[in-house]
Motif scaffolding. Sequence first.
Motif, PDB file in Angstrom:
ATOM      1  N   LYS A 156       2.285 -11.581  -3.061  1.00 52.74           N
ATOM      2  CA  LYS A 156       3.314 -11.737  -4.084  1.00 52.74           C
ATOM      3  C   LYS A 156       4.203 -10.673  -4.414  1.00 52.74           C
ATOM      4  O   LYS A 156       5.058 -10.940  -5.210  1.00 52.74           O
ATOM      5  N   THR A 157       3.919  -9.430  -3.651  1.00 56.30           N
ATOM      6  CA  THR A 157       4.919  -8.536  -3.912  1.00 56.30           C
ATOM      7  C   THR A 157       6.182  -8.651  -2.962  1.00 56.30           C
ATOM      8  O   THR A 157       5.893  -9.447  -2.189  1.00 56.30           O
ATOM      9  N   GLN A 158       7.178  -7.955  -3.325  1.00 58.69           N
ATOM     10  CA  GLN A 158       8.199  -7.917  -2.311  1.00 58.69           C
ATOM     11  C   GLN A 158       8.078  -7.276  -0.990  1.00 58.69           C
ATOM     12  O   GLN A 158       8.482  -7.927  -0.020  1.00 58.69           O
ATOM     13  N   SER A 159       7.098  -6.503  -0.843  1.00 51.68           N
ATOM     14  CA  SER A 159       6.564  -6.086   0.446  1.00 51.68           C
ATOM     15  C   SER A 159       6.056  -7.073   1.209  1.00 51.68           C
ATOM     16  O   SER A 159       5.842  -7.171   2.329  1.00 51.68           O
ATOM     17  N   TYR A 161       6.569 -10.344   0.694  1.00 51.80           N
ATOM     18  CA  TYR A 161       7.254 -11.083   1.110  1.00 51.80           C
ATOM     19  C   TYR A 161       7.888 -11.003   2.060  1.00 51.80           C
ATOM     20  O   TYR A 161       8.323 -11.816   3.041  1.00 51.80           O
ATOM     21  N   LEU A 162       8.436  -9.637   2.517  1.00 50.37           N
ATOM     22  CA  LEU A 162       8.890  -9.091   3.731  1.00 50.37           C
ATOM     23  C   LEU A 162       7.939  -9.503   5.137  1.00 50.37           C
ATOM     24  O   LEU A 162       8.201  -9.791   5.919  1.00 50.37           O
ATOM     25  N   ARG A 164       5.474 -11.720   5.093  1.00 50.45           N
ATOM     26  CA  ARG A 164       5.537 -13.332   5.354  1.00 50.45           C
ATOM     27  C   ARG A 164       6.730 -13.631   6.112  1.00 50.45           C
ATOM     28  O   ARG A 164       6.960 -14.610   7.262  1.00 50.45           O
ATOM     29  N   ALA A 165       7.852 -12.915   5.822  1.00 46.57           N
ATOM     30  CA  ALA A 165       9.280 -13.487   6.372  1.00 46.57           C
ATOM     31  C   ALA A 165       9.344 -12.995   7.858  1.00 46.57           C
ATOM     32  O   ALA A 165       9.914 -13.591   8.606  1.00 46.57           O
ATOM     33  N   ASP A 168       7.728 -15.457   9.820  1.00 51.65           N
ATOM     34  CA  ASP A 168       8.292 -16.580   9.784  1.00 51.65           C
ATOM     35  C   ASP A 168       9.601 -16.781  10.540  1.00 51.65           C
ATOM     36  O   ASP A 168       9.781 -17.865  11.184  1.00 51.65           O
ATOM     37  N   ASN A 169      10.311 -15.686  10.484  1.00 50.14           N
ATOM     38  CA  ASN A 169      11.803 -15.752  11.070  1.00 50.14           C
ATOM     39  C   ASN A 169      12.191 -14.311  10.980  1.00 50.14           C
ATOM     40  O   ASN A 169      12.856 -13.646   9.834  1.00 50.14           O
TER      41      ASN A 169
ATOM     42  N   CYS B  94      13.756 -18.589   5.530  1.00 55.42           N
ATOM     43  CA  CYS B  94      12.255 -18.639   5.893  1.00 55.42           C
ATOM     44  C   CYS B  94      11.648 -19.844   5.565  1.00 55.42           C
ATOM     45  O   CYS B  94      11.390 -20.233   4.445  1.00 55.42           O
ATOM     46  N   LYS B 116       6.534  -4.201  -6.254  1.00 57.19           N
ATOM     47  CA  LYS B 116       6.923  -5.041  -7.475  1.00 57.19           C
ATOM     48  C   LYS B 116       6.919  -6.620  -7.262  1.00 57.19           C
ATOM     49  O   LYS B 116       6.558  -7.129  -6.105  1.00 57.19           O
ATOM     50  N   GLY B 118       7.303 -10.098  -5.886  1.00 55.99           N
ATOM     51  CA  GLY B 118       8.429 -10.642  -5.032  1.00 55.99           C
ATOM     52  C   GLY B 118       9.318 -11.747  -5.696  1.00 55.99           C
ATOM     53  O   GLY B 118      10.357 -11.823  -5.405  1.00 55.99           O
TER      54      GLY B 118
END
Lengths: 293, 257
Positions: A156-159, A161-162, A164-165, A168-169, B94, B116, B118
């Motif tokens: 759930k952090t920004q890192s 998210y990256l 997962r991204a 994904d793509n 995404c 932080k 996301g």
Amino acid sequence: MDFLSSILEQGLIYGIMALGVYITYKILDFPDLGVDGTFPLGAAVTATLLKAGVNPYLTLPIAFAAGLIAGTCTGLIHVKFKVRDLLSGIIMMTGLYTINLYIATTNNVSLYSTETIFRNSLMTKIFGETIPGWADLLIILVLILICKLLLDLYMKTQSGYLLRAVGDNDGIVTALAKDKGNVKILGLAISNALVALSGSVFAQQSRVFDISMGTGALVVGLASVIIGISFFRKASFVKTTTAVILGSIFYKACVAMALKVAGATATKLITAVLFLIILIVSIDRKKKVKIHA
Amino acid sequence: MLELQHIHKYYNPGTVNEMCLFDDFNLKIEDEQFVAVVGSNGSGKTSLLNLICGSIELDSGNVLIDGKDIGREKEYRRNQYIGRVFQNPAMGTCPSMTIAENMSLADNKGRLYGLKAGKNKARMNYYQESLRQLGLGLEDKMDVKVGVLSGGQRQAMALLMSTMTPIRFLILDEHTAALDPKTAQLIMELTDKIVREKKLTTIMVTHNLRYAVEYGDRLLMMHQGKAIIDAAGQEKKDMKIDTILEQFNQISIECGN
């Protein structure tokens, strides 16, 4: 009862590994065969440290770190030298075999005489001379819950998210002005760290390190991930990480039951056949979805 | 200002399939200019964008942004000041992440992706507000995965996401080509609005000659790695589709199409 608790213990220990395999296979879409080398790596590091009298609880973060390094190497081979994903894993797996031998110095280390996270002076203080069987299960449960919650938080952090991204793509990671290669390396590092941790716990629970204990580890991990995800596809209230752990327990239960019938010699064959069945079943489900759509 | 100086690019050099795409190509784009680029297949339109963005490497020449050469910089580094929307609507978002997650991800561009949270909860109202302006009802679907959205909805999001943070250039690579005519028109109007509002320097490759004539303030027609039409200002305003079409037919006949 013994049969059941042993399934739970095994399922949960391998569940930690399944969490790692989930990152590479499901999020990064990277079939990381290096897992077959990192699982015994965690065990080898642990065995050597325990023999040297290091506090057993300290072996866990050290094994984790060893896996982190191994995963980074797999990532570097894949990203920087542009070696295909499967081959990067195979190279690491092959190399780690020897490295594990170097670390453990022999191909089999018995840990019956050393302290472990399950049997040590602290545990004796709490439970007395005879530590009850459920204490093992409790320790494993606490460990895997910590791993699961931390992983959930990280995702759930920004890192996260990256990460997962990138699976994904990966074009979007480039579009966000980040090096997608570095993100992949990070994912592989975390994944292998969890696998090595799992190996460490496994060695302490079975009180033995064996050089061949990693053979087929990836298959077990993959099977757990695929079972977990396809069983709980519709149940959106179950987190994927939980599903993967439950998948691992279910898989271990299947193997244990099959072993009861066929005997221990059949272990690998049963593992392979079960994995095949799981793959066939999960592919069939995808087709049905497509027809409905 | 974006400047391309003495660009050379060969495909498959040293083989029988060697093809010269750009031979000493030069182009200068002023700030806040909206350039529409047309041309037949293989004329070098998309390669031009790829060279600017760094998706393919230059053989020789310079790509200057405000006088600074970025022609050897890695693609992901150049994206700090470039936003790009692709022909394929799936490329800009995404699919397995929700709308809110996608927006938060894009909003953090240019900054550190650390530990932080996301999802940027403080900016959620802003995201919903900008989505509302699309008029597609996306603002009420913040927790829906982008993978279930239609191509048009995804492309609108991709456009929004690539222009959310301050960028120097917006690169549009046939971004309406995969959409139905009505959605394409919607996305085109949206593009024009965003470009005008944010005063973005924009390069748009399109096969739609009407868009090329109606939108933007400069028109380029590419043919065999050269700009055979380059009209700006009043000249561009006076341009008619028929004029371009005529030119288009001429080059097509030359190529035997």
